[in-house]
Design a protein around this motif. Structure first.
Motif, mmCIF file in Angstrom:
data_model
loop_
_atom_site.group_PDB
_atom_site.id
_atom_site.type_symbol
_atom_site.label_atom_id
_atom_site.label_comp_id
_atom_site.label_asym_id
_atom_site.label_seq_id
_atom_site.Cartn_x
_atom_site.Cartn_y
_atom_site.Cartn_z
ATOM 1 N N UNK A 42 0.836 -1.185 0.000
ATOM 2 C CA UNK A 42 0.000 0.000 0.000
ATOM 3 C C UNK A 42 0.873 1.238 0.000
ATOM 4 N N UNK A 43 0.644 2.131 0.921
ATOM 5 C CA UNK A 43 1.397 3.374 0.887
ATOM 6 C C UNK A 43 2.667 3.316 1.700
ATOM 7 N N UNK A 44 3.601 4.191 1.357
ATOM 8 C CA UNK A 44 4.804 4.388 2.160
ATOM 9 C C UNK A 44 4.814 5.826 2.626
ATOM 10 N N UNK A 45 5.555 6.077 3.692
ATOM 11 C CA UNK A 45 5.576 7.406 4.285
ATOM 12 C C UNK A 45 7.011 7.778 4.620
ATOM 13 N N UNK A 46 7.363 9.030 4.382
ATOM 14 C CA UNK A 46 8.642 9.541 4.840
ATOM 15 C C UNK A 46 8.483 11.011 5.163
ATOM 16 N N UNK A 47 9.529 11.580 5.763
ATOM 17 C CA UNK A 47 9.405 12.915 6.333
ATOM 18 C C UNK A 47 9.694 13.998 5.318
ATOM 19 N N UNK A 48 9.351 15.231 5.688
ATOM 20 C CA UNK A 48 9.680 16.389 4.865
ATOM 21 C C UNK A 48 11.185 16.497 4.647
ATOM 22 N N UNK A 49 11.972 16.130 5.661
ATOM 23 C CA UNK A 49 13.426 16.252 5.559
ATOM 24 C C UNK A 49 13.973 15.356 4.452
ATOM 25 N N UNK A 50 13.433 14.131 4.319
ATOM 26 C CA UNK A 50 13.874 13.248 3.243
ATOM 27 C C UNK A 50 13.505 13.840 1.887
ATOM 28 N N UNK A 51 12.340 14.429 1.815
ATOM 29 C CA UNK A 51 11.915 15.054 0.557
ATOM 30 C C UNK A 51 12.849 16.196 0.174
ATOM 31 N N UNK A 187 -4.595 0.547 15.258
ATOM 32 C CA UNK A 187 -4.499 0.760 13.814
ATOM 33 C C UNK A 187 -3.608 1.962 13.543
ATOM 34 N N UNK A 188 -2.696 1.804 12.580
ATOM 35 C CA UNK A 188 -1.856 2.898 12.079
ATOM 36 C C UNK A 188 -2.419 3.238 10.700
ATOM 37 N N UNK A 189 -2.933 4.434 10.530
ATOM 38 C CA UNK A 189 -3.660 4.762 9.309
ATOM 39 C C UNK A 189 -3.129 6.058 8.695
ATOM 40 N N UNK A 190 -2.835 6.032 7.384
ATOM 41 C CA UNK A 190 -2.423 7.260 6.708
ATOM 42 C C UNK A 190 -2.790 7.191 5.233
ATOM 43 N N UNK A 191 -3.161 8.337 4.698
ATOM 44 C CA UNK A 191 -3.547 8.474 3.298
ATOM 45 C C UNK A 191 -2.304 8.510 2.428
ATOM 46 N N UNK A 192 -2.360 7.839 1.264
ATOM 47 C CA UNK A 192 -1.200 7.920 0.368
ATOM 48 C C UNK A 192 -1.575 8.334 -1.051
ATOM 49 N N UNK A 193 -2.860 8.400 -1.383
ATOM 50 C CA UNK A 193 -3.269 9.061 -2.623
ATOM 51 C C UNK A 193 -4.645 9.659 -2.397
ATOM 52 N N UNK A 194 -5.254 10.164 -3.433
ATOM 53 C CA UNK A 194 -6.492 10.922 -3.236
ATOM 54 C C UNK A 194 -7.680 10.050 -2.865
ATOM 55 N N UNK A 280 13.619 -0.832 9.832
ATOM 56 C CA UNK A 280 13.067 0.127 10.797
ATOM 57 C C UNK A 280 11.569 -0.107 10.874
ATOM 58 N N UNK A 281 11.077 -0.264 12.052
ATOM 59 C CA UNK A 281 9.667 -0.602 12.269
ATOM 60 C C UNK A 281 8.737 0.444 11.673
ATOM 61 N N UNK A 282 7.610 -0.021 11.167
ATOM 62 C CA UNK A 282 6.645 0.882 10.525
ATOM 63 C C UNK A 282 6.063 1.907 11.482
ATOM 64 N N UNK A 283 6.316 1.752 12.793
ATOM 65 C CA UNK A 283 5.772 2.704 13.767
ATOM 66 C C UNK A 283 6.307 4.111 13.562
ATOM 67 N N UNK A 284 7.481 4.241 12.924
ATOM 68 C CA UNK A 284 7.954 5.587 12.601
ATOM 69 C C UNK A 284 8.110 5.768 11.094
ATOM 70 N N UNK A 338 8.675 0.902 18.314
ATOM 71 C CA UNK A 338 8.201 -0.476 18.204
ATOM 72 C C UNK A 338 7.897 -1.061 19.577
ATOM 73 N N UNK A 339 8.825 -0.861 20.516
ATOM 74 C CA UNK A 339 8.629 -1.409 21.853
ATOM 75 C C UNK A 339 7.454 -0.741 22.554
ATOM 76 N N UNK A 340 7.226 0.533 22.267
ATOM 77 C CA UNK A 340 6.069 1.225 22.847
ATOM 78 C C UNK A 340 4.778 0.537 22.417
ATOM 79 N N UNK A 341 4.669 0.237 21.129
ATOM 80 C CA UNK A 341 3.450 -0.414 20.645
ATOM 81 C C UNK A 341 3.349 -1.861 21.133
ATOM 82 N N UNK A 342 4.478 -2.501 21.385
ATOM 83 C CA UNK A 342 4.429 -3.880 21.864
ATOM 84 C C UNK A 342 3.860 -3.988 23.273
ATOM 85 N N UNK A 343 3.989 -2.923 24.062
ATOM 86 C CA UNK A 343 3.505 -2.969 25.443
ATOM 87 C C UNK A 343 2.383 -1.968 25.690
ATOM 88 N N UNK A 344 1.839 -1.381 24.643
ATOM 89 C CA UNK A 344 0.883 -0.288 24.826
ATOM 90 C C UNK A 344 -0.327 -0.736 25.643
#
Length: 772
Positions: A42-51, A187-194, A280-284, A338-344
């Motif tokens: 599905x979608x991928x996400x990265x930061x403004x800094x990478x852009x 659930x980790x949810x983010x839009x990646x297209x319209x 790197x875990x999808x949590x970030x 990742x560890x935060x979500x494992x014990x949330x």
């Protein structure tokens, strides 16, 4: 050069196009197992800094991605019927297929050869290659072929997740937490297209098994998730990718670290990149970021040394040296998240109020700090600070800046601390016969004047043979008590409270002053040593003998006598030292406790004598004054105590009447291998506080207000103990308040003019800094 990239993901494609762009004479091929313009996910996400980085290295690619991506600033959190939002976070989302298609088209335009539907089993298939980029994913065949060279460390993490999509349009990066009868799902949810959003559902193995999802079909799993998250989906179905859901629908995340990233096979240099080198875990959301920035850095090094085959060894050495630093930083943040979500579910979702839960979520990776949140969303942060201050009993007038968390009061039993900063116990080795002198009066008194809410003296020994060195403080006679009285009386002229830490050195005693040889045995006038079991801390040093029952009774009586003196002197807080390999710590650790009687073996047996001492002290310590226990929460040695063991001991001390656990680690065994870093011991305080339900003190590498505010605000600890920074700056607390613009923290009245000058100087320095 002849360059072959094995794997047509972001790393291989982007490196291929960058190198071809840098030197069109390179012969570059990207070999991919899938069909052209075909991918899954599905979608991928990265930061403004990478852009921004991509705009520098290939503006055309960046421009096409910017046209296709979705940018958003908001994060929304749903939990316990609450919906909370903050802004200013800056993410870029794009469909994985769309991203790869853009990179594939750019490669074609530049003349990179794209080879599809070819499965590569070995680097020997390309004998003419100078450089082979192994970017064939986390299950890389090339990495596996050269395991001895690459030294992969793969860990399968415990949580399970399913990667889905939905056509519901989410306008924020959304985290939705739902409790079921068997545990929590998130659930980790983010839009990646319209029209499409990624929808990752995660839970623990135990919760998954309890719901029978381990045997569910993909369709059954999707239906289950649709039911759990029906509110946020608003009737929209969840979508699957059939190829992604081959086999089990629920996956484990594989954390990968490699000891080396390059290997010369006799003809070609093989280099790991992207998920083949590190995950790197999808949590970030940094997997794609790491892959793209790997490609950028390797290209940068070729630009620096030269685009010729003879430069490859230099390039790879420099690439790995530079890149490892940033990758380690990202992987560390990803591990924290990742560890935060494992014990949330077990640690945060049930125990923290929604406001604090959201703060904890936002700062889970430790990359986002308190003041960074202020830069991102000042309105939200000040709203949270107001909520926290009011929760601590402070009245915040409209329009008034809320008190930051580290400066809120803290009440425990009948004692109220003016703020959350503790001057940690630190050995000064400056007493004579255990008697505090002018040095201790000035040393401790100046830190009390410097703003700390609680000032601890160093470990104070309960008998002459309990000392670490001849220069250690004591409280076994009236002369010492009289000298201590002078120190405590002075501390009480300030807003600070006075704390005393009582301990016994055990097998680590009878040593020289630190500056004469730390942990080295005295050359003369030694005293006999006792410990939980026979043995010495240093090889070749005098050995302690195992304590008898008579020894235990005597030492316990010494602790009780010192406790009575401390109470009479007027100390506000009493701490029992059960850490760092000293006597009581030696009972707790299996590394130092080899007893076969009722004081050795199980957790209950190893804690038996420390609890006897604690109970005897608590019985004579005033009911309205708190007691804390300092624990080594990790021995950092194979076979030693771990944070899980520390949690068990914390529960025991809590049941015995302890009010706080002071969470340190190490110094139990010389073979220890600690993992240092900023706030490296705070996770122990977090675990014990939020799993055991007892207040904690965080210690270790806390050296600025931002650290303390982040720890306290997130509920990772109740107090922050600051050690070495207090040695460098007696007024550390007052100075840190000024640095973050807090002017309401009182200074000694004699220093008011200095306060004004100090704050003015900070404001002037800030005004001269370039605006970002």
């Amino acid at each position: 050069m002849r360059i072959v990239c094995i794997g047509g993901g972001p790393a291989g494609l982007y490196f291929g196009l960058l190198m071809k762009k840098a030197n069109p004479s390179h012969q570059v091929s990207v070999v991919e197992r899938n069909r052209p313009y075909d991918t899954f996910g599905w979608g991928v996400v990265f930061s403004d800094a990478t852009m921004e980085n991509m705009r520098v290295w290939d503006p055309k690619t960046a421009e096409e991605i910017e046209v296709a991506f979705n940018h958003w600033d908001d994060i929304e959190v749903l939990i316990k019927g609450r919906r909370m939002r903050t802004t200013g976070h800056g993410f870029v989302g794009i469909g994985r297929k769309r991203l790869l298609n853009i990179l594939q088209k750019r490669c074609e335009d530049l003349g990179v050869e794209l080879v599809f539907e070819r499965e590569v089993d070995s680097d020997t298939e390309f004998p003419d290659a100078d450089l082979i980029i192994a970017c064939d994913g986390v299950n890389s065949k090339l990495r596996n072929k050269y395991q001895a060279a690459f030294e992969p460390d793969m860990v399968v993490r415990p949580n399970r997740y399913i990667w889905l999509g939905t056509e519901k349009n989410f306008d924020a990066f959304t985290f939705d937490f739902r409790r079921t009868e068997h545990g929590w799902f998130q659930a980790h949810v983010y839009k990646f297209d319209d029209k499409t959003s990624t929808f990752i559902v995660e839970t623990t193995e135990e919760t998954l098994l309890a719901h029978g999802l381990d045997t569910a079909t993909p369709d059954e799993s999707v239906a289950f998730c649709e039911k759990i998250f029906a509110e946020v989906l608003d009737g929209e179905p969840l979508l699957t990718n059939a190829r992604h859901l081959r086999g089990s629908a629920w996956l484990n995340f594989n954390r990968l670290i490699c000891g080396k990233w390059s290997h010369f096979n006799g003809k070609s240099h093989v280099v790991l990149m992207g998920d083949a080198a590190h995950t790197a875990h999808f949590a970030i959301g940094s997997g794609t970021k790491l892959a793209l920035e790997d490609a950028i850095e390797l290209t940068r090094q070729f630009d620096k040394f030269g685009h010729t085959a003879d430069k490859i060894p230099q390039v790879l050495a420099a690439y790995e040296e530079v890149r490892r630093v940033d990758v380690a930083r990202i992987q560390n943040a990803a591990r924290n998240a990742m560890e935060w979500f494992e014990v949330v579910g077990s640690r945060y979702a049930d125990t923290l109020e929604p406001e604090q839960f959201m703060y904890s979520l936002l700062t889970r990776s430790q990359r986002i700090s308190h003041e960074n949140l202020r830069l991102r969303d000042k309105l939200w942060l000040e709203g949270y600070e107001r909520w926290y201050a009011q929760r601590c009993g402070l009245n915040v007038e409209p329009g008034q800046r809320p008190t930051p968390p580290m400066f809120t009061p803290y009440r425990v039993r009948g004692v109220t601390l003016a703020n959350r900063i503790v001057m940690s116990p630190m050995a000064m080795y400056s007493a004579v016969d255990g008697v505090p002198n002018d040095f201790h009066l000035v040393h401790l008194g100046s830190r009390a004047m410097g703003g700390a809410g609680l000032v601890f003296g160093e470990m104070t020994c309960v008998s002459p043979d309990a000392r670490i060195t001849p220069g250690c403080l004591g409280l076994w006679n009236d002369e010492q008590a009289k000298a201590w009285q002078r120190v405590v009386d002075f501390i009480h002229t300030t807003p600070a409270k006075a704390g005393i830490q009582l301990g016994h050195a055990g097998r680590k005693g009878s040593t020289r002053l630190a500056w004469e040889g730390i942990d080295q045995p005295l050359l003369k006038d030694n005293w006999p040593l006792i410990s939980a079991s026979n043995g010495s801390y240093l090889a070749g040093a005098p050995a302690a003998r195992e304590m008898t029952r008579a020894d235990m009774d005597r030492v316990k009586a010494d602790f009780v006598a010192a406790t009575k003196r401390a109470a009479a002197i007027g100390f506000d807080v009493l701490e029992l030292h059960c850490a760092h390999g000293y006597l009581l710590s030696a009972f707790l650790s299996p590394l130092t406790n080899k007893r076969t009687d009722e004081y050795g073996g199980s957790h209950e047996n190893r804690a038996r004598y420390p609890l006897e001492v604690f109970n005897a002290m608590r019985a004579v310590w005033p009911e309205d004054r708190p007691m804390s226990v300092r624990l080594s929460c990790h021995d950092w040695t194979e076979g030693g105590n771990t944070p899980e063991d520390a949690a068990i001991f914390s529960q025991m001390f809590k049941d015995a009447g302890a009010d706080l656990v002071d969470c340190s680690s190490g110094q139990v065994d010389k073979a220890e291998q600690p993992v240092y870093g900023r706030l490296f011991q705070t996770p122990f305080a977090d675990k014990i506080r939020n799993e055991i339900g007892i207040a904690t003190i965080a210690v270790g590498a806390i050296f600025e207000a931002d650290h303390a505010n982040s720890i306290i605000a997130a509920g990772r600890a109740d107090l922050c103990a600051v050690a070495r920074p207090h040695l460098a700056d007696p007024a550390w607390t007052l100075h840190e308040a000024a640095k973050i613009g807090v002017k309401t923290v009182p200074w000694p009245k004699q220093y008011y003019s200095g306060k004004a000058q100090y704050e003015t100087n900070i404001e002037r320095a800030a005004a001269t800094q370039p605006q970002r």
